[in-house]
Design a protein around this motif. Structure first.
Motif, PDB file in Angstrom:
ATOM      1  N   PHE A  37       0.828  -1.206   0.000  1.00 58.48           N
ATOM      2  CA  PHE A  37       0.000   0.000   0.000  1.00 58.48           C
ATOM      3  C   PHE A  37       0.860   1.253   0.000  1.00 58.48           C
ATOM      4  CE2 PHE A  37       0.902  -0.698   4.470  1.00 58.48           C
ATOM      5  CZ  PHE A  37       1.097   0.583   4.980  1.00 58.48           C
ATOM      6  N   MET A  38       0.206   2.355  -0.302  1.00 55.16           N
ATOM      7  CA  MET A  38       0.828   3.666  -0.194  1.00 55.16           C
ATOM      8  C   MET A  38      -0.236   4.656   0.253  1.00 55.16           C
ATOM      9  SD  MET A  38       1.188   4.774  -4.233  1.00 55.16           S
ATOM     10  CE  MET A  38       2.007   6.307  -3.812  1.00 55.16           C
ATOM     11  N   LEU A  39       0.191   5.792   0.738  1.00 54.82           N
ATOM     12  CA  LEU A  39      -0.704   6.876   1.126  1.00 54.82           C
ATOM     13  C   LEU A  39      -0.459   8.053   0.201  1.00 54.82           C
ATOM     14  CD1 LEU A  39      -0.317   6.652   4.986  1.00 54.82           C
ATOM     15  CD2 LEU A  39      -2.394   6.156   3.705  1.00 54.82           C
ATOM     16  N   VAL A  40      -1.536   8.701  -0.208  1.00 58.27           N
ATOM     17  CA  VAL A  40      -1.435   9.837  -1.119  1.00 58.27           C
ATOM     18  C   VAL A  40      -2.146  11.033  -0.505  1.00 58.27           C
ATOM     19  CG1 VAL A  40      -1.968  10.702  -3.431  1.00 58.27           C
ATOM     20  CG2 VAL A  40      -1.378   8.285  -3.113  1.00 58.27           C
ATOM     21  N   ALA A  41      -1.457  12.164  -0.453  1.00 57.48           N
ATOM     22  CA  ALA A  41      -2.045  13.435  -0.041  1.00 57.48           C
ATOM     23  C   ALA A  41      -2.017  14.377  -1.242  1.00 57.48           C
ATOM     24  CB  ALA A  41      -1.276  14.013   1.134  1.00 57.48           C
ATOM     25  N   ALA A  42      -2.454  15.605  -1.044  1.00 59.51           N
ATOM     26  CA  ALA A  42      -2.569  16.536  -2.170  1.00 59.51           C
ATOM     27  C   ALA A  42      -1.228  16.859  -2.804  1.00 59.51           C
ATOM     28  CB  ALA A  42      -3.261  17.814  -1.714  1.00 59.51           C
ATOM     29  N   THR A  43      -0.160  16.883  -2.012  1.00 55.24           N
ATOM     30  CA  THR A  43       1.144  17.301  -2.553  1.00 55.24           C
ATOM     31  C   THR A  43       2.272  16.307  -2.292  1.00 55.24           C
ATOM     32  OG1 THR A  43       1.625  18.563  -0.522  1.00 55.24           O
ATOM     33  CG2 THR A  43       0.555  19.743  -2.332  1.00 55.24           C
ATOM     34  N   GLU A  44       1.984  15.185  -1.652  1.00 48.07           N
ATOM     35  CA  GLU A  44       3.048  14.210  -1.374  1.00 48.07           C
ATOM     36  C   GLU A  44       2.436  12.818  -1.249  1.00 48.07           C
ATOM     37  OE1 GLU A  44       4.865  14.294   2.571  1.00 48.07           O
ATOM     38  OE2 GLU A  44       3.300  15.691   3.239  1.00 48.07           O
ATOM     39  N   SER A  45       3.315  11.833  -1.224  1.00 49.97           N
ATOM     40  CA  SER A  45       2.882  10.451  -1.035  1.00 49.97           C
ATOM     41  C   SER A  45       3.872   9.743  -0.125  1.00 49.97           C
ATOM     42  CB  SER A  45       2.768   9.720  -2.369  1.00 49.97           C
ATOM     43  OG  SER A  45       4.035   9.643  -3.006  1.00 49.97           O
ATOM     44  N   LEU A  46       3.450   8.604   0.408  1.00 47.72           N
ATOM     45  CA  LEU A  46       4.273   7.825   1.324  1.00 47.72           C
ATOM     46  C   LEU A  46       4.121   6.355   0.979  1.00 47.72           C
ATOM     47  CD1 LEU A  46       6.009   7.875   3.999  1.00 47.72           C
ATOM     48  CD2 LEU A  46       3.851   7.491   5.210  1.00 47.72           C
ATOM     49  N   GLY A  47       5.248   5.643   0.833  1.00 52.97           N
ATOM     50  CA  GLY A  47       5.203   4.243   0.461  1.00 52.97           C
ATOM     51  C   GLY A  47       5.131   4.075  -1.046  1.00 52.97           C
ATOM     52  N   THR A  48       4.969   2.842  -1.496  1.00 56.90           N
ATOM     53  CA  THR A  48       4.922   2.573  -2.934  1.00 56.90           C
ATOM     54  C   THR A  48       4.129   1.302  -3.222  1.00 56.90           C
ATOM     55  OG1 THR A  48       6.267   2.139  -4.917  1.00 56.90           O
ATOM     56  CG2 THR A  48       7.113   1.308  -2.829  1.00 56.90           C
ATOM     57  N   ILE A  49       3.460   1.298  -4.370  1.00 58.56           N
ATOM     58  CA  ILE A  49       2.800   0.082  -4.860  1.00 58.56           C
ATOM     59  C   ILE A  49       3.544  -0.471  -6.063  1.00 58.56           C
ATOM     60  CG2 ILE A  49       0.519   0.639  -3.929  1.00 58.56           C
ATOM     61  CD1 ILE A  49      -0.203   1.596  -6.821  1.00 58.56           C
ATOM     62  N   GLY A  50       4.758   0.046  -6.314  1.00 59.09           N
ATOM     63  CA  GLY A  50       5.578  -0.516  -7.374  1.00 59.09           C
ATOM     64  C   GLY A  50       6.161   0.486  -8.349  1.00 59.09           C
ATOM     65  N   GLY A  51       5.729   1.740  -8.263  1.00 55.68           N
ATOM     66  CA  GLY A  51       6.288   2.754  -9.141  1.00 55.68           C
ATOM     67  C   GLY A  51       5.741   2.683 -10.554  1.00 55.68           C
TER      68      GLY A  51
END
Length: 289
Positions: A37-51
């Motif tokens: 999983f990853m987390l997405v905000a309006a201007t940044e993200s955290l983690g990855t689902i594979g790029g």
């Protein structure tokens, strides 16, 4: 580990709204597994689902959810079924299903509990010795899915360790081995060969150890084997000792190279459950340490 609970806390403190993007199903070759999983905000993200394009598409969809969140009756979640083929510029050949949902306080609490549980389940890795190779190994292990401890008898050597690595000052390092939880890994590279031998003997007495490694050479291993047998050690356990750590195929002895090779070796041992400890016969386990 790739995402620590503290990372989540800091991210959510900065984000006015966030979307949890989770891989819920996969078919064929995919960059990440179900549950990633990853987390997405309006201007940044955290983690990855594979790029790659898959992740760009998911981020765009997540930010549309965030933009619509104040609109009456707007969706709070979305699903994506993405073929990883030429149409999106990827060639994995598989298929990924994603679930996206706005993160409310209860979902954030559940996610935090999930990360806490993952941390509690992390394999423990004990690195004995914080010299040049020990510090390089601490740096190599810090981002990996382990709970890493650096054990030293010298206070000054425990300064300036990388974040996420825990320091243990111990007058009797063997006691740390005895107290370690089941399936721990032990990597021994202190400033004293006699101390190395004592720690390794204690680690080999743990049939549940996932990895027992010692820095050195074929000569050091042979010397340890003679000493170990003379001390009444069980010869069957010697096969479990990895020495030298990192293997023989790369002759470069710089600390960073040894650390990288050892970290990869450790990952293979734990991920593939290749430790001979699990195949020891009861008679060997009951033998003299």
């Amino acid at each position: 580990m790739s995402l620590a609970p503290a990372d989540l806390d800091a991210f959510l403190a900065r984000a006015a709204a966030a979307v949890l993007v989770e891989v819920t199903a996969t078919r064929g070759s995919t960059p990440r597994e179900a549950g990633a999983f990853m987390l997405v905000a309006a201007t940044e993200s955290l983690g990855t689902i594979g790029g790659g394009q898959l992740e760009y598409m998911a981020i765009d969809e997540a930010r549309q959810l965030i933009a619509r969140r104040r609109i009456a009756k707007s969706k709070q979640r979305a699903e994506m079924d993405v073929p990883l083929g030429p149409e999106i510029g990827q060639c994995c050949g598989g298929r990924v299903e994603l679930t996206l949902r706005l993160l409310d306080p209860q979902a954030a609490k559940t996610l935090r509990a999930r990360l806490d549980l993952e941390v509690a389940r992390l394999p423990h890795v004990y690195v004995f010795g914080a010299g040049h190779v020990g510090k390089a190994l601490a740096l190599a292990l810090a981002p990996l899915p382990f709970r890493t401890f650096i054990v030293e008898t010298r206070t000054a050597e425990l300064e300036n360790l990388p974040g996420g690595v825990e320091a243990r000052l111990a007058a009797i390092p063997e006691a740390i081995v005895r107290a370690a939880p089941q399936d721990s890994a032990f990597i021994v590279l202190t400033h004293d060969h006699a101390l190395d031998f004592m720690i390794v003997r204690e680690a080999l007495a743990r049939p549940d150890a996932s990895y027992v490694g010692m820095i050195g050479s074929k000569t050091k291993r042979a010397r340890f084997a003679r000493w170990y047998r003379a001390e009444g050690g069980n010869p069957a356990r010697l096969a479990r000792l990895v020495c030298p750590i990192g293997g023989h195929d790369v002759p470069d002895k710089r600390p960073e190279i040894i650390a990288a090779l050892t970290a990869a070796e450790l990952l293979r041992h734990i991920a593939l459950e290749a430790s001979p400890a699990v195949t020891l016969k009861k008679s060997e386990v009951a033998g003299t340490a």
